[in-house]
Design a protein around this motif. Structure first.
Motif, PDB file in Angstrom:
ATOM      1  N   LYS A 229       0.842  -1.187   0.000  1.00  0.00           N
ATOM      2  CA  LYS A 229       0.000   0.000   0.000  1.00  0.00           C
ATOM      3  C   LYS A 229       0.880   1.241   0.000  1.00  0.00           C
ATOM      4  O   LYS A 229       1.691   1.444   0.906  1.00  0.00           O
ATOM      5  CB  LYS A 229      -0.914   0.013   1.225  1.00  0.00           C
ATOM      6  N   VAL A 230       0.742   2.057  -1.039  1.00  0.00           N
ATOM      7  CA  VAL A 230       1.568   3.249  -1.192  1.00  0.00           C
ATOM      8  C   VAL A 230       0.696   4.492  -1.081  1.00  0.00           C
ATOM      9  O   VAL A 230      -0.363   4.580  -1.724  1.00  0.00           O
ATOM     10  CB  VAL A 230       2.302   3.243  -2.549  1.00  0.00           C
ATOM     11  N   ARG A 231       1.142   5.434  -0.265  1.00  0.00           N
ATOM     12  CA  ARG A 231       0.426   6.696  -0.117  1.00  0.00           C
ATOM     13  C   ARG A 231       1.335   7.831  -0.589  1.00  0.00           C
ATOM     14  O   ARG A 231       2.218   8.278   0.143  1.00  0.00           O
ATOM     15  CB  ARG A 231       0.008   6.917   1.336  1.00  0.00           C
ATOM     16  N   PRO A 232       1.160   8.312  -1.830  1.00  0.00           N
ATOM     17  CA  PRO A 232       1.993   9.414  -2.327  1.00  0.00           C
ATOM     18  C   PRO A 232       1.573  10.743  -1.700  1.00  0.00           C
ATOM     19  O   PRO A 232       0.379  11.020  -1.547  1.00  0.00           O
ATOM     20  CB  PRO A 232       1.735   9.397  -3.834  1.00  0.00           C
ATOM     21  N   ARG A 233       2.553  11.563  -1.354  1.00  0.00           N
ATOM     22  CA  ARG A 233       2.264  12.863  -0.735  1.00  0.00           C
ATOM     23  C   ARG A 233       3.194  13.918  -1.303  1.00  0.00           C
ATOM     24  O   ARG A 233       4.415  13.777  -1.242  1.00  0.00           O
ATOM     25  CB  ARG A 233       2.458  12.791   0.784  1.00  0.00           C
ATOM     26  N   THR A 234       2.633  14.968  -1.873  1.00  0.00           N
ATOM     27  CA  THR A 234       3.417  16.143  -2.254  1.00  0.00           C
ATOM     28  C   THR A 234       3.103  17.235  -1.241  1.00  0.00           C
ATOM     29  O   THR A 234       1.939  17.563  -1.027  1.00  0.00           O
ATOM     30  CB  THR A 234       3.067  16.618  -3.675  1.00  0.00           C
ATOM     31  N   VAL A 235       4.138  17.763  -0.619  1.00  0.00           N
ATOM     32  CA  VAL A 235       3.954  18.723   0.463  1.00  0.00           C
ATOM     33  C   VAL A 235       4.877  19.911   0.252  1.00  0.00           C
ATOM     34  O   VAL A 235       6.052  19.742  -0.096  1.00  0.00           O
ATOM     35  CB  VAL A 235       4.252  18.075   1.835  1.00  0.00           C
ATOM     36  N   GLU A 236       4.342  21.104   0.451  1.00  0.00           N
ATOM     37  CA  GLU A 236       5.148  22.309   0.307  1.00  0.00           C
ATOM     38  C   GLU A 236       5.997  22.525   1.551  1.00  0.00           C
ATOM     39  O   GLU A 236       5.501  22.440   2.680  1.00  0.00           O
ATOM     40  CB  GLU A 236       4.253  23.530   0.079  1.00  0.00           C
ATOM     41  N   GLY A 237       7.280  22.795   1.346  1.00  0.00           N
ATOM     42  CA  GLY A 237       8.170  23.088   2.465  1.00  0.00           C
ATOM     43  C   GLY A 237       9.515  22.432   2.289  1.00  0.00           C
ATOM     44  O   GLY A 237       9.735  21.646   1.358  1.00  0.00           O
ATOM     45  N   PRO A 238      10.462  22.736   3.178  1.00  0.00           N
ATOM     46  CA  PRO A 238      11.793  22.119   3.115  1.00  0.00           C
ATOM     47  C   PRO A 238      11.703  20.624   3.387  1.00  0.00           C
ATOM     48  O   PRO A 238      11.019  20.191   4.326  1.00  0.00           O
ATOM     49  CB  PRO A 238      12.569  22.834   4.231  1.00  0.00           C
ATOM     50  N   ALA A 239      12.386  19.832   2.584  1.00  0.00           N
ATOM     51  CA  ALA A 239      12.320  18.378   2.731  1.00  0.00           C
ATOM     52  C   ALA A 239      12.758  17.931   4.116  1.00  0.00           C
ATOM     53  O   ALA A 239      12.155  17.025   4.704  1.00  0.00           O
ATOM     54  CB  ALA A 239      13.194  17.720   1.660  1.00  0.00           C
ATOM     55  N   ARG A 240      13.786  18.564   4.656  1.00  0.00           N
ATOM     56  CA  ARG A 240      14.281  18.158   5.981  1.00  0.00           C
ATOM     57  C   ARG A 240      13.189  18.305   7.034  1.00  0.00           C
ATOM     58  O   ARG A 240      12.954  17.402   7.841  1.00  0.00           O
ATOM     59  CB  ARG A 240      15.504  19.010   6.367  1.00  0.00           C
ATOM     60  N   ARG A 241      12.524  19.434   7.033  1.00  0.00           N
ATOM     61  CA  ARG A 241      11.491  19.680   8.042  1.00  0.00           C
ATOM     62  C   ARG A 241      10.316  18.733   7.872  1.00  0.00           C
ATOM     63  O   ARG A 241       9.779  18.204   8.856  1.00  0.00           O
ATOM     64  CB  ARG A 241      11.016  21.138   7.956  1.00  0.00           C
ATOM     65  N   LEU A 242       9.914  18.488   6.641  1.00  0.00           N
ATOM     66  CA  LEU A 242       8.761  17.632   6.389  1.00  0.00           C
ATOM     67  C   LEU A 242       9.041  16.183   6.778  1.00  0.00           C
ATOM     68  O   LEU A 242       8.197  15.506   7.373  1.00  0.00           O
ATOM     69  CB  LEU A 242       8.374  17.708   4.914  1.00  0.00           C
ATOM     70  N   LEU A 243      10.236  15.692   6.462  1.00  0.00           N
ATOM     71  CA  LEU A 243      10.574  14.311   6.801  1.00  0.00           C
ATOM     72  C   LEU A 243      10.746  14.133   8.309  1.00  0.00           C
ATOM     73  O   LEU A 243      10.360  13.095   8.870  1.00  0.00           O
ATOM     74  CB  LEU A 243      11.839  13.878   6.064  1.00  0.00           C
ATOM     75  N   LEU A 244      11.304  15.120   8.965  1.00  0.00           N
ATOM     76  CA  LEU A 244      11.439  15.033  10.420  1.00  0.00           C
ATOM     77  C   LEU A 244      10.070  15.009  11.088  1.00  0.00           C
ATOM     78  O   LEU A 244       9.845  14.277  12.059  1.00  0.00           O
ATOM     79  CB  LEU A 244      12.281  16.192  10.953  1.00  0.00           C
ATOM     80  N   ALA A 245       9.142  15.787  10.571  1.00  0.00           N
ATOM     81  CA  ALA A 245       7.782  15.766  11.117  1.00  0.00           C
ATOM     82  C   ALA A 245       7.140  14.400  10.890  1.00  0.00           C
ATOM     83  O   ALA A 245       6.491  13.840  11.785  1.00  0.00           O
ATOM     84  CB  ALA A 245       6.935  16.863  10.465  1.00  0.00           C
ATOM     85  N   ALA A 246       7.348  13.820   9.706  1.00  0.00           N
ATOM     86  CA  ALA A 246       6.768  12.518   9.396  1.00  0.00           C
ATOM     87  C   ALA A 246       7.382  11.411  10.236  1.00  0.00           C
ATOM     88  O   ALA A 246       6.742  10.381  10.497  1.00  0.00           O
ATOM     89  CB  ALA A 246       6.954  12.213   7.913  1.00  0.00           C
ATOM     90  N   SER A 247       8.622  11.583  10.693  1.00  0.00           N
ATOM     91  CA  SER A 247       9.312  10.538  11.452  1.00  0.00           C
ATOM     92  C   SER A 247       8.645  10.249  12.791  1.00  0.00           C
ATOM     93  O   SER A 247       8.833   9.167  13.359  1.00  0.00           O
ATOM     94  CB  SER A 247      10.780  10.926  11.686  1.00  0.00           C
ATOM     95  N   HIS A 248       7.855  11.190  13.300  1.00  0.00           N
ATOM     96  CA  HIS A 248       7.182  10.976  14.585  1.00  0.00           C
ATOM     97  C   HIS A 248       6.070   9.936  14.489  1.00  0.00           C
ATOM     98  O   HIS A 248       5.625   9.418  15.518  1.00  0.00           O
ATOM     99  CB  HIS A 248       6.624  12.302  15.100  1.00  0.00           C
ATOM    100  N   GLU A 249       5.632   9.626  13.279  1.00  0.00           N
ATOM    101  CA  GLU A 249       4.568   8.644  13.095  1.00  0.00           C
ATOM    102  C   GLU A 249       5.013   7.532  12.157  1.00  0.00           C
ATOM    103  O   GLU A 249       4.213   6.960  11.414  1.00  0.00           O
ATOM    104  CB  GLU A 249       3.309   9.333  12.559  1.00  0.00           C
ATOM    105  N   ALA A 250       6.307   7.217  12.188  1.00  0.00           N
ATOM    106  CA  ALA A 250       6.851   6.204  11.289  1.00  0.00           C
ATOM    107  C   ALA A 250       7.655   5.169  12.072  1.00  0.00           C
ATOM    108  O   ALA A 250       8.180   5.447  13.153  1.00  0.00           O
ATOM    109  CB  ALA A 250       7.741   6.856  10.230  1.00  0.00           C
TER     110      ALA A 250
END
Length: 290
Positions: A229-250
């Motif tokens: 199951k793949v969930r593609p996401r395009t998000v505006e913002g710096p990649a570092r900040r977005l990935l760090l935010a996503a890491s809290h639920e990964a």
């Protein structure tokens, strides 16, 4: 022959936590586990042997460390085949060499010589920057207890060259092993000089950048297997900040690091460097050929 999952051990709490995590990972993969301790004790002890033991004291300690780590891994996953090795070499050199015949390397955030307040130890950073295989650094769970992933998500940072990406293939494999959703994140930003105040053109540069991000993401994921199951996401913002935010639920964060054989310095990139230092979950850095 299945390539082993290699763990760098030194007796520290972070490295023992890496042993626990790697034992679980090896069981998921059906792969052997190889525990490696490396140190240049001969440089400091020379030929001065512990007379009552017949070996340098550092070597005696090293053998005890890998034996204890092997017992710990066996207690956690008794079905995993385990081997150990003590190497009289610099840890960075030894582990990078091990990476040439490993499916992945697993490391703690810092070793016995690391300062408590360091974000990431020098060995882990150097190995992540030069290894020939994926390097997984055990960030998160700072109470030194490893738990089974309970978020059900593997996060992948998709770069500009996402098609035929080693990081994508690795992330798909990890998501499949865990029965997890693969969150493929493509960050985009609209440069300030491209904005306009004209009412008929308002938002147009941003829309084009977002559209380009979506196209890159769709192209990267076009051959993703149907069983994941793949969930593609395009998000505006710096990649570092977005990935760090996503890491809290990964349960795992996967990023690529492009390797250029002509460069001798650290080959990580700003995004990989940032998530290695600050991620809330384990980070896998996957080498990509430039």
């Amino acid at each position: 022959m299945d390539l082993p999952l290699v763990v760098g051990v030194d007796g520290s709490e972070p490295s023992l936590r890496a042993v626990d995590w790697a034992a679980d990972e090896a069981a998921l993969r059906g792969a052997p586990l190889r525990l490696v301790y490396a140190s240049l004790w001969e440089r400091y002890e020379g030929s001065s042997l512990a007379k009552d033991l017949g070996k340098p004291s550092e070597q005696v300690m090293a053998e005890d460390i890998v034996r204890t780590a092997a017992q710990r891994a066996h207690l956690r996953q008794s079905g995993v085949k385990i081997s150990t090795e003590v190497l009289p070499e610099e840890p960075e050199y030894a582990l990078v060499h091990e990476s040439r015949s490993a499916s992945a390397l697993v490391l703690g955030t810092r070793g016995r010589s690391g300062f408590v307040d360091m974000l990431l130890g020098s060995v882990s950073l150097a190995v992540a920057a030069h290894a020939a295989c994926p390097v997984i650094v055990l960030r998160g769970s700072h109470d030194n207890q490893v738990r089974a992933g309970d978020h059900g998500h593997v996060v992948l940072g998709v770069g500009e060259h996402g098609t035929d990406s080693a990081a994508l293939r690795f992330a798909v494999q990890e998501a499949r092993l865990r029965g997890a959703t693969l969150d493929a994140v493509r960050a985009w930003r609209c440069p300030a000089h491209e904005t306009t105040d004209h009412p008929l053109l308002a938002g147009e540069p941003a829309r084009l950048h977002e559209q380009h991000a979506a196209e890159v993401l769709a192209d990267a994921l076009k051959d993703a297997p149907a069983g994941v199951k793949v969930r593609p996401r395009t998000v505006e913002g710096p990649a570092r900040r977005l990935l760090l935010a996503a890491s809290h639920e990964a349960d795992l964060l996967v990023v690529g690091a492009r390797r250029n054989p002509e460069h001798l310095g650290l080959q990580l990139g700003r995004v990989a460097h940032a998530v290695l230092h600050h991620s809330a979950c384990p980070v896998a850095v996957v080498p990509e050929q430039a």
